[in-house]
Design a protein around this motif. Structure first.
Motif, PDB file in Angstrom:
ATOM      1  N   ASP A  91      -2.851  -4.844  -3.370  1.00  0.00           N
ATOM      2  CA  ASP A  91      -2.919  -6.055  -4.178  1.00  0.00           C
ATOM      3  C   ASP A  91      -1.568  -6.759  -4.178  1.00  0.00           C
ATOM      4  N   ARG A 116       0.834  -1.209   0.000  1.00  0.00           N
ATOM      5  CA  ARG A 116       0.000   0.000   0.000  1.00  0.00           C
ATOM      6  C   ARG A 116       0.865   1.254   0.000  1.00  0.00           C
ATOM      7  N   SER A 122      -1.314   0.320  -3.608  1.00  0.00           N
ATOM      8  CA  SER A 122      -2.320  -0.727  -3.728  1.00  0.00           C
ATOM      9  C   SER A 122      -2.012  -1.831  -2.736  1.00  0.00           C
TER      10      SER A 122
END
Length: 57
Positions: free
Chosen positions: A34, A27, A32
């Motif tokens: 992901d 992050r 992100s």
């Protein structure tokens, strides 16, 4: 979630704290959470470097 017809790859990371910190790092660095996308990019970069070295050998 895997796309129909595509295999789902898995790996194990037993350290829950490390996995959580990795999510936070993704992050902070990538913007992100992901983690799978980050891992995919790493794998693609390693394979590209490997192919490049094989071509020049």
């Amino acid at each position: 979630m895997p796309t129909p017809g595509n295999p789902q790859r898995r790996f194990r990371l037993a350290d829950d704290a490390l996995w959580a910190e990795y999510g936070q790092a993704c992050r902070d660095v990538n913007g992100s959470a992901d983690r799978s996308d980050d891992i995919r990019k790493h794998v693609e970069a390693v394979v590209a470097e490997w192919k490049k070295r094989r071509r020049t050998s």
